[in-house]
Design a protein around this motif. Structure first.
Motif, PDB file in Angstrom:
ATOM      1  N   LEU A 140      55.304  52.447  34.697  1.00 16.99           N
ATOM      2  CA  LEU A 140      55.720  53.556  35.556  1.00 16.99           C
ATOM      3  C   LEU A 140      54.531  54.434  35.934  1.00 16.99           C
ATOM      4  O   LEU A 140      54.458  54.938  37.061  1.00 16.99           O
ATOM      5  N   ILE A 141      53.603  54.633  34.993  1.00 12.26           N
ATOM      6  CA  ILE A 141      52.394  55.396  35.326  1.00 12.26           C
ATOM      7  C   ILE A 141      51.603  54.682  36.417  1.00 12.26           C
ATOM      8  O   ILE A 141      51.113  55.303  37.374  1.00 12.26           O
ATOM      9  N   ALA A 142      51.465  53.371  36.286  1.00 17.27           N
ATOM     10  CA  ALA A 142      50.767  52.602  37.319  1.00 17.27           C
ATOM     11  C   ALA A 142      51.499  52.680  38.646  1.00 17.27           C
ATOM     12  O   ALA A 142      50.867  52.774  39.716  1.00 17.27           O
ATOM     13  N   LEU A 143      52.806  52.647  38.620  1.00 14.99           N
ATOM     14  CA  LEU A 143      53.612  52.733  39.839  1.00 14.99           C
ATOM     15  C   LEU A 143      53.294  54.004  40.610  1.00 14.99           C
ATOM     16  O   LEU A 143      53.141  53.982  41.839  1.00 14.99           O
ATOM     17  N   LEU A 144      53.197  55.114  39.895  1.00 11.61           N
ATOM     18  CA  LEU A 144      52.945  56.395  40.549  1.00 11.61           C
ATOM     19  C   LEU A 144      51.469  56.605  40.869  1.00 11.61           C
ATOM     20  O   LEU A 144      51.132  57.337  41.811  1.00 11.61           O
ATOM     21  N   ALA A 145      50.581  55.978  40.093  1.00 12.22           N
ATOM     22  CA  ALA A 145      49.150  56.214  40.279  1.00 12.22           C
ATOM     23  C   ALA A 145      48.545  55.357  41.370  1.00 12.22           C
ATOM     24  O   ALA A 145      47.543  55.760  41.993  1.00 12.22           O
ATOM     25  N   LEU A 146      49.084  54.177  41.628  1.00 12.95           N
ATOM     26  CA  LEU A 146      48.474  53.258  42.595  1.00 12.95           C
ATOM     27  C   LEU A 146      48.321  53.864  43.993  1.00 12.95           C
ATOM     28  O   LEU A 146      47.263  53.700  44.616  1.00 12.95           O
ATOM     29  N   PRO A 147      49.319  54.587  44.560  1.00 15.42           N
ATOM     30  CA  PRO A 147      49.101  55.167  45.893  1.00 15.42           C
ATOM     31  C   PRO A 147      48.052  56.277  45.895  1.00 15.42           C
ATOM     32  O   PRO A 147      47.399  56.507  46.920  1.00 15.42           O
ATOM     33  N   ILE A 148      47.864  56.957  44.773  1.00 15.89           N
ATOM     34  CA  ILE A 148      46.931  58.077  44.706  1.00 15.89           C
ATOM     35  C   ILE A 148      45.531  57.600  44.371  1.00 15.89           C
ATOM     36  O   ILE A 148      44.549  57.950  45.027  1.00 15.89           O
ATOM     37  N   SER A 149      45.424  56.796  43.332  1.00 18.40           N
ATOM     38  CA  SER A 149      44.134  56.273  42.886  1.00 18.40           C
ATOM     39  C   SER A 149      44.308  54.806  42.531  1.00 18.40           C
ATOM     40  O   SER A 149      44.751  54.486  41.426  1.00 18.40           O
ATOM     41  N   PRO A 150      43.988  53.924  43.454  1.00 16.11           N
ATOM     42  CA  PRO A 150      44.168  52.493  43.158  1.00 16.11           C
ATOM     43  C   PRO A 150      43.420  52.037  41.915  1.00 16.11           C
ATOM     44  O   PRO A 150      43.919  51.203  41.160  1.00 16.11           O
ATOM     45  N   THR A 151      42.256  52.598  41.688  1.00 18.45           N
ATOM     46  CA  THR A 151      41.491  52.190  40.500  1.00 18.45           C
ATOM     47  C   THR A 151      42.214  52.562  39.230  1.00 18.45           C
ATOM     48  O   THR A 151      42.351  51.749  38.295  1.00 18.45           O
ATOM     49  N   LEU A 152      42.708  53.805  39.167  1.00 15.09           N
ATOM     50  CA  LEU A 152      43.441  54.250  37.991  1.00 15.09           C
ATOM     51  C   LEU A 152      44.721  53.439  37.812  1.00 15.09           C
ATOM     52  O   LEU A 152      45.088  53.050  36.692  1.00 15.09           O
ATOM     53  N   GLY A 153      45.407  53.158  38.921  1.00 18.01           N
ATOM     54  CA  GLY A 153      46.623  52.364  38.833  1.00 18.01           C
ATOM     55  C   GLY A 153      46.362  50.955  38.344  1.00 18.01           C
ATOM     56  O   GLY A 153      47.123  50.414  37.535  1.00 18.01           O
ATOM     57  N   GLU A 154      45.280  50.339  38.831  1.00 19.82           N
ATOM     58  CA  GLU A 154      44.957  48.986  38.378  1.00 19.82           C
ATOM     59  C   GLU A 154      44.587  48.958  36.905  1.00 19.82           C
ATOM     60  O   GLU A 154      44.923  48.008  36.186  1.00 19.82           O
ATOM     61  N   GLU A 155      43.901  50.003  36.445  1.00 17.39           N
ATOM     62  CA  GLU A 155      43.596  50.078  35.016  1.00 17.39           C
ATOM     63  C   GLU A 155      44.879  50.218  34.199  1.00 17.39           C
ATOM     64  O   GLU A 155      45.019  49.610  33.125  1.00 17.39           O
ATOM     65  N   ALA A 156      45.810  51.011  34.699  1.00 10.00           N
ATOM     66  CA  ALA A 156      47.084  51.161  33.993  1.00 10.00           C
ATOM     67  C   ALA A 156      47.841  49.841  33.945  1.00 10.00           C
ATOM     68  O   ALA A 156      48.463  49.501  32.923  1.00 10.00           O
ATOM     69  N   VAL A 157      47.786  49.079  35.027  1.00  9.22           N
ATOM     70  CA  VAL A 157      48.444  47.767  35.032  1.00  9.22           C
ATOM     71  C   VAL A 157      47.779  46.840  34.024  1.00  9.22           C
ATOM     72  O   VAL A 157      48.446  46.087  33.291  1.00  9.22           O
TER      73      VAL A 157
END
Length: 960
Positions: A573-590
């Protein structure tokens, strides 16, 4: 002294009369109330007042939705029963009031009769009479007065007792009527609403134009509104199947449908002018341009999206959640028809973009295919092999949005708000907002709404700890869902959700206490075990209706995977919300979320392959009722042993201070022993006795086995002198049936797997055995399928070495040798059947011819090639279809002809002409649809056939 003796009886009798005349003067003794120790375990008063009616409403809904037209009668009957109960309550109340008034009048009249002429009470008059006798010597007069007054008082007491009895009778009748009204009012009201909901839904589903077009199978132009996100799943061996829930607005109301999508479905991404295709329009409420995000095609579809769909509607069963399934030929977007609809569509599009971003990011991380499923229930990346393993280990609920996911989201919101110092009301409001947002991102279809409601019930009841809330909350949730959508009553998901929630609410507190009594460990350690065990026990009988066998490793798998689920879900869920804002952070969360996802995948893989991972058990309703009996017997035995249910002699024994209940009586111990023996005997029959008997009756000297896998092929071959070296030719399409056959014949390792061609009925159960295969032989490419062959990708992913078969290829060793007779080297056959591998196998000194799914043309070419085709046993080609070379049977000259075919198949297999061709040359046809699995042993000229089950024609006398 004589006068004193005469006065004493009068005073004594006077006291007795006084107690009868004035009963209200007697003050009852106040005894302190002490609740029995066992009352802590009983359901609080009113716990079943909602849950009981909810169960009856569920049964009524299940009956009504499969019997159209009964909804209105249920409503009428409920309204009539409610009115009757109200009338009886009013009549009983009026009669009670009247009886009370008569009783009061009778009491006053009796009191007057029990006094003297001047209104003086009897005792006072008796005293005056005694006094008068002392002064004037008239003792006889006092005696006569006393006797007369005593007789009058006794008569008045009798009349008052009769009045009180009549009043008590009317009071009891009134109490019964009020109780029936109090408990029946909810049931009658719910049934009336249910009947009205079903009747209105059936009226909408019976839209004449839609029903007429579906009956004639005409192509339709439909204006539809999506009610969920599209679901798609890659087929195990090519292609993709997808579906999405939708609704068709009609003048009668919305008609629920399901759109069936395929690779041939045309998805238009722009709102071109609608061109008439000669199809019939069901409604005319649509307008021009597409909503803003349709450029992404199907990936941008979301709840609230409007589409113009062209397709053919297929009517579904009356009890189905949707009225029609629509085979979609083409679909394009439509704009929202109002401001609110536009907002809903925009929010849905944003949710679809979030889901798509998470799915794309997870696809780039090895081992993260479960992350979208853990976070939002998106299983598009989960392949069939992993899905099968998760199903076998009872872990599929982790990637399908369930009450556990909703409870996790709301629990996290409450915990975070509590850390920030929010009050109780604010915490509840924030949890509700989080749950609503989660439901919309996941998709507000019926299953997700059900999961949200059940998750709220579990949290509100504290996993069953708040007994006064648990069952009423569950009953209210059931009523809400059934009245909103009655067709849920027959959905497996609804039954499993209710059963799991009820099991958690009722069993978890007791299991936690029992486990902590055995091992004094913290509650947070035993709670996951108790939740998994209670859900497994509650859902076990229902699961037998969906898949065969008991998943014995389900509790272990859920306990092992449990710690990883919150991490995977939260990080997803964190990656879901972070990917549109910061793709790098979202990919790390994934990437981090992929770690718990891989743990869950490994848990499924390991536990599914453990010995005795799934216990044999009868499937269907018979198996479900049998398992329910075992569980109820164990529950009853525990209830007697724990004094939850007590016999009269055990109830009288009471408790011993500081030691609890006294030891069970002899009869109590006998009851417990009988229940335990009944449960153990019933359980051991299918699990231990039946498999042992089957194994004893199975021949051990077989060299070829035709497994009964339905409409498909799965042939085992070996040398009886070397039983560990087994060759499997094809797998069939049913993993469970293949596993039953392998277990029956003791096969645990596959030395060589031959996949004659890529049709699903020959390779569909590959995932069941792929991890036990040492090497594989596959068919060549064909022009129809091209070079993209998912079966090869699956073998490579599992690390199984494989090569392509062609004429002249030989292999094997002493006792088990094989040779490929077709197709020719370098050939590219027209389709998969023409590419089938034809093998001649020597197993245990006997020759076996395997013709795969070749047709007459391929068989003529085989015969013209000049190869030696003679064999003692032949597997007839293509399940005995008509497409056979009639001369080939004579060239083979087999003694036995095996036909691997499914019972009641729609292809007409096996054809009588195909069986007759082999029968004419002396081969005895043996069919798996009649005999089940077939095992052949012996030597040429003395072959013996063993059949799993008998039929009208035994293996030794089988005829076409």
């Amino acid at each position: 002294m004589p006068r004193t003796d005469a006065a004493a009886p009068a005073l004594r009798i006077g006291h007795e009369v006084e107690r009868e005349v004035e009963p209200e003067a007697v003050v009852p003794e106040v005894v302190p109330h002490r609740a029995p120790a066992a009352s802590r375990t009983r359901s609080p008063p009113g716990s079943w007042r909602l849950f009981g009616p909810a169960l009856l409403v569920w049964a009524a809904a299940a009956f009504a939705v499969v019997n159209p037209g009964t909804g209105r009668w249920i409503a009428v009957a409920a309204i009539g029963a409610g009115a009757l109960m109200i009338a009886l309550a009013v009549i009983a109340a009026g009669a009670g009031v009247a009886a009370g008034a008569r009783s009061a009048g009778g009491t006053e009249h009796g009191a007057t009769r029990a006094t003297g002429t001047s209104g003086t009470p009897l005792r006072a008059e008796a005293h005056r009479s005694v006094g008068a006798s002392e002064e004037h010597g008239a003792a006889e007069t006092a005696g006569r007065v006393l006797a007369g007054r005593e007789a009058g008082g006794r008569s008045a007491v009798g009349r008052r007792r009769g009045a009180r009895g009549s009043t008590r009778g009317f009071a009891m009748a009134g109490w019964a009527a009020r109780t029936a009204l109090r408990h029946g009012a909810v049931l009658c009201a719910a049934l009336a609403l249910l009947g009205a909901s079903i009747d209105s839904g059936e009226w909408a589903r019976a839209d004449p134009r839609l029903a007429g077009a579906a009956a004639e199978q005409r192509e339709l132009r439909l204006d539809v509104v999506l009610r969920g996100f599209p679901r798609s799943q890659p087929a195990e061996f090519g292609g993709e199947r997808g579906w999405v829930a939708a609704a068709v607005p009609t003048p009668r109301g919305e008609v629920p449908i399901v759109l069936w999508l395929s690779a041939e479905t045309e998805i238009e991404s722009s709102a071109d002018t609608e061109t008439e295709r000669g199809s019939e329009a069901v409604n005319e409420s649509s307008a021009g341009a597409v909503n803003g995000s349709s450029a992404g095609g199907r990936a941008s579809w979301a709840p609230g999206t409007r589409l113009i769909v062209h397709g053919v509607a297929v009517p579904l069963e009356p009890g189905a959640a949707a009225a029609y399934g629509v085979r979609v030929g083409s679909a394009r977007g439509e704009p929202a028809s109002g401001c609110l609809d536009g907002v809903v569509a925009d929010v849905g599009t944003a949710a679809a973009d979030l889901r798509g971003g998470l799915r794309e990011a997870a696809a780039q991380v090895p081992g993260a295919e479960l992350v979208p499923g853990l976070a939002v229930g998106d299983t598009a990346l989960v392949g069939a092999p992993l899905e099968l393993r998760m199903q076998q280990s009872s872990l599929t609920h982790l990637v399908a949005v369930s009450g556990a996911n909703c409870a996790l989201v709301t629990g996290a919101a409450i915990w975070l708000a509590g850390l920030l110092g929010a009050g109780r009301r604010l915490r509840i409001a924030l949890a509700g907002m989080m749950l609503a947002g989660f439901v919309f991102v996941v998709g507000p279809d019926a299953s997700v709404q059900r999961a949200a409601v059940m998750g709220a019930v579990v949290l509100a009841s504290g996993f069953g700890g708040r007994r006064a809330v648990a069952l009423p909350a569950l009953g209210a949730a059931m009523l809400l869902m059934l009245l909103t959508e009655p067709w849920q009553a027959l959905q497996p998901g609804f039954a499993l959700s209710v059963a799991a929630t009820a099991g958690i609410l009722l069993l978890v507190p007791e299991i936690v206490r029992l486990l902590r009594r055995v091992a004094p460990v913290p509650r947070w350690i035993v709670l996951p075990v108790a939740v998994a065990l209670s859900a497994q026990l509650a859902c076990g009988p229902l699961l037998l209706l969906l898949q065969p066998g008991i998943p014995a490793v389900g509790v272990l798998a859920n306990v092992l995977a449990g710690p990883a689920v919150p991490l995977g879900t939260g990080l997803g869920l964190i990656a879901l919300l972070a990917l549109p804002i910061s793709p790098t952070l979202g990919e790390e969360a994934v990437a981090v979320a992929g770690l718990p996802a891989r743990w869950i995948s490994a848990t499924a893989e390991v536990t599914a392959q453990l010995p005795l991972a799934r216990w044999p058990w009868p499937d269907g309703w018979a198996g479900a009722l049998l398992l329910a009996f075992v569980e109820l017997a164990l529950l009853a035995a525990w209830s007697f042993a724990a004094h939850r249910i007590r016999l009269p002699e055990d109830r009288a024994a009471g408790r011993v201070p500081w030691r609890g209940w006294r030891q069970l009586s002899t009869r109590g111990r006998a009851v417990v022993a009988v229940l335990l023996c009944a449960a153990a005997g019933t359980f051991s029959g299918p699990v231990l006795v039946a498999p042992a008997v089957a194994r004893i009756g199975t021949p051990s000297d077989w060299f070829v086995v035709a497994c009964d896998v339905g409409q498909g092929d799965a042939i085992l071959l070996r040398d009886p002198d070397r039983p560990a070296e087994v060759m499997l030719v094809d797998t069939g399409d049913d993993p469970a049936l293949l596993r039953i056959c392998l277990d029956r014949f003791g096969v645990t390792r596959i030395a060589l797997l031959v996949l004659t061609h890529d049709d699903r009925d020959h390779v569909g159960a590959l995932s069941e055995v792929i991890h036990t295969v040492e090497a594989a032989l596959v068919a060549p490419d064909n022009r129809e399928d091209g070079g993209s062959r998912p079966v090869l990708a699956q073998l490579r992913a599992a690390g199984v070495p494989h090569r392509t078969g062609e004429t002249g290829l030989r292999g094997g060793g002493t006792g088990l040798g094989w040779e490929v007779l077709a197709p020719a080297p370098g050939a590219v056959p027209a389709d998969s059947n023409a590419a089938s591998l034809v093998l001649r196998v020597e197993a245990g000194g006997a020759l076996v011819m395997l013709l795969a799914d070749t047709g007459e043309d391929e068989q003529r070419a085989l015969r013209a090639g000049g190869a030696d085709l003679s064999a003692a046993v032949v597997k007839i080609a293509h399940h005995g279809s008509r497409d056979q070379d009639p001369v080939l049977a004579g060239a083979i000259g087999a003694e036995l002809a095996l036909v691997s075919v499914g019972a009641g198949n729609g292809y007409g297999h096996p054809a009588a002409a195909a069986l007759a061709a082999f029968a004419r040359v002396g081969a005895r046809p043996l069919r798996t649809d009649r005999h089940g699995s077939l095992a052949i042993s012996g030597s040429p000229g003395e072959l013996r056939a063993w059949a799993e089950r008998t039929s009208a024609s035994s293996p030794e006398t089988a005829a076409p």
